[in-house]
Scaffold this active site. Structure first.
Site, PDB file in Angstrom:
ATOM      1  NE  ARG A  13      34.154  35.681  38.969  1.00 51.71           N
ATOM      2  CZ  ARG A  13      33.401  36.687  38.536  1.00 51.71           C
ATOM      3  NH1 ARG A  13      32.232  36.920  39.106  1.00 51.71           N
ATOM      4  NH2 ARG A  13      33.820  37.445  37.544  1.00 51.71           N
TER       5      ARG A  13
ATOM      6  CG  HIS B 139      30.556  31.672  30.680  1.00 54.19           C
ATOM      7  ND1 HIS B 139      30.947  32.641  31.577  1.00 54.19           N
ATOM      8  CD2 HIS B 139      31.686  31.214  30.099  1.00 54.19           C
ATOM      9  CE1 HIS B 139      32.263  32.777  31.522  1.00 54.19           C
ATOM     10  NE2 HIS B 139      32.732  31.916  30.642  1.00 54.19           N
TER      11      HIS B 139
ATOM     12  CG  HIS C  68      35.253  27.259  31.797  1.00 47.54           C
ATOM     13  ND1 HIS C  68      33.902  27.482  31.727  1.00 47.54           N
ATOM     14  CD2 HIS C  68      35.832  28.477  31.610  1.00 47.54           C
ATOM     15  CE1 HIS C  68      33.664  28.758  31.487  1.00 47.54           C
ATOM     16  NE2 HIS C  68      34.832  29.396  31.421  1.00 47.54           N
TER      17      HIS C  68
ATOM     18  CD  GLN D 290      35.147  31.966  34.464  1.00 48.33           C
ATOM     19  OE1 GLN D 290      34.817  32.535  33.423  1.00 48.33           O
ATOM     20  NE2 GLN D 290      36.036  32.502  35.320  1.00 48.33           N
TER      21      GLN D 290
ATOM     22  CD  GLU E 290      34.706  31.408  27.564  1.00 50.08           C
ATOM     23  OE1 GLU E 290      34.135  32.516  27.658  1.00 50.08           O
ATOM     24  OE2 GLU E 290      35.462  30.964  28.435  1.00 50.08           O
TER      25      GLU E 290
END
Length: 395
Positions: free
Chosen positions: A280, A98, A261, A96, A133
């Protein structure tokens, strides 16, 4: 009151572990379901509640943003800007990416204008925010993070001897730049039909041959493990393209927006910007949108030695340098001596192990493993002591 013990949502996703939360924190799982994530924060898809009142954290914040978030955070973000999680992966999560904040705003607006329902399976953008993140390992934690150096990708495809992809590998080796990496990744993720079948047959043959290098052994073992869960998936090539990493307990890594990642196995803490945007490309039964993912990916390799964060230790506190202002992350060690922490915004404290008591002038909250407390910004300062370890999420 300024200290609020939290009742948090457990998300039962299929890839979650059935026993990790129980082993680490004593959390019961009476229905023996896969427990994937504990959400701590004010996100609408899994908002924490105040234990004493049952009030959603988001509602409490909305009623008094300035005092609870602090003037800067209330003005800058208008909400609690981070989401804090415990994540327990028994099987691999999807490959995926972001989106950046700009792309997230554009995509969210576009899908709204198209009338795509927020809960639609083919919806890419759930909100207008980015999602950088950090992951902090509680157990050994296997993952993939960012593109390998191009020379490593070429070497791995040659070691695996994927003859049907020889032309793509040759083009990547010849140009060896970000444009070539984009073309290579796009080709692999988009491969279909007979070529895909043949390439996967050749990859499976590589799984069963003696390994030639340590790098090849790790990449091909990851790939073979993925095959048990997602046979026939083009994501089986991902470990040859992306850095594989296994964090030891206490190690952490950061993932920028637009970085491909996947989390593979293990339990860790995860703190991110307050977003649920995921694009994805494989290893999932969920909606895949390769062109949108490619458009949201930065094609720059990451050196394997640069993946792990280098923490800063000072006065019993371990701080992790984070290059965004949505969140910060520390590990606090509680001992016999009372220690103080000054606030610059609202915080969430999560007890990782042992026991710790958080104290203000008027209140005292004791946390055991798996428990958490929300600390309002207007408290200014709190003390902590005991015999335990606290994870501190703040802005």
């Amino acid at each position: 009151m300024s200290l609020f013990k939290l009742d948090n949502v457990i998300q039962n996703y299929a890839w979650g572990s059935k026993d990790s939360f129980n082993k680490l924190f004593g959390i019961v799982n009476p229905n023996h379901e896969p427990q994937a994530e504990i959400w701590m924060g004010a996100h609408p898809n899994g908002c924490s509640k105040i234990v004493d009142t049952g009030e959603p954290l988001s509602r409490m914040i909305e009623h008094n943003k300035q005092d609870i978030l602090g003037h800067y955070t209330a003005a800058r973000f208008g909400e609690l800007p981070f989401l804090f999680k415990v994540l327990a992966a028994e099987t691999p999560l999807s490959i995926q990416v972001h989106p950046s904040k700009i792309k997230a705003k554009q995509g969210f607006g576009r899908e709204n204008a198209q009338g795509v329902p927020l809960d639609a399976a083919h919806r890419n953008y759930k909100d207008p925010n980015h999602k950088p993140e950090l992951v902090y390992a509680l157990t050994f934690y296997k993952a993939m993070n960012g593109f390998r150096p191009i020379s490593h990708i070429v070497a791995l495809f040659k070691e695996a001897n994927i003859k049907s992809l020889a032309a793509e590998v040759s083009d990547l080796e010849r140009s060896a730049d970000s444009s070539a990496l984009k073309g290579f990744f796009t080709s692999i993720m988009s491969i279909e039909g007979k070529r895909k079948e043949q390439a996967l047959i050749e990859l499976e043959a590589a799984h069963n041959r003696p390994y030639k290098t340590a790098m090849g052994r790790e990449a091909l073992r990851y790939s073979a493990e993925f095959k048990q869960h997602y046979p026939g998936d083009v994501g089986l090539f991902a470990p040859l393209i992306l850095n594989t990493v296994e964090l030891a307990p206490g190690e952490a890594m950061f993932l920028f927006a637009e970085t491909p990642h996947a989390y593979v196995q293990g339990t860790g803490l995860e703190i991110m910007a307050n977003s649920d945007n995921v694009l994805r490309a494989g290893l999932t039964p969920k909606y895949i949108d390769v062109p949108e993912l490619i458009d949201n990916t930065t094609f720059e390799p990451i050196k394997p030695e640069d993946i792990r964060l280098k923490p800063v230790l000072k006065e019993g506190k371990i701080s992790y340098p984070i290059p965004v202002d949505d969140f910060g992350f520390d590990i606090l060690s509680a001992g016999d001596e009372r220690k103080s922490q000054y606030l610059r915004s609202a915080e969430i404290l999560f007890c990782v192990e042992g026991e710790a008591t958080i104290t203000s002038e008027e209140q005292s909250v004791t946390l055991k493993p798996g428990e958490s407390v929300f600390v309002s910004s207007n408290l200014v300062k709190y003390d902590y002591q005991g015999h335990g370890k606290l994870a501190r999420a703040f802005n």
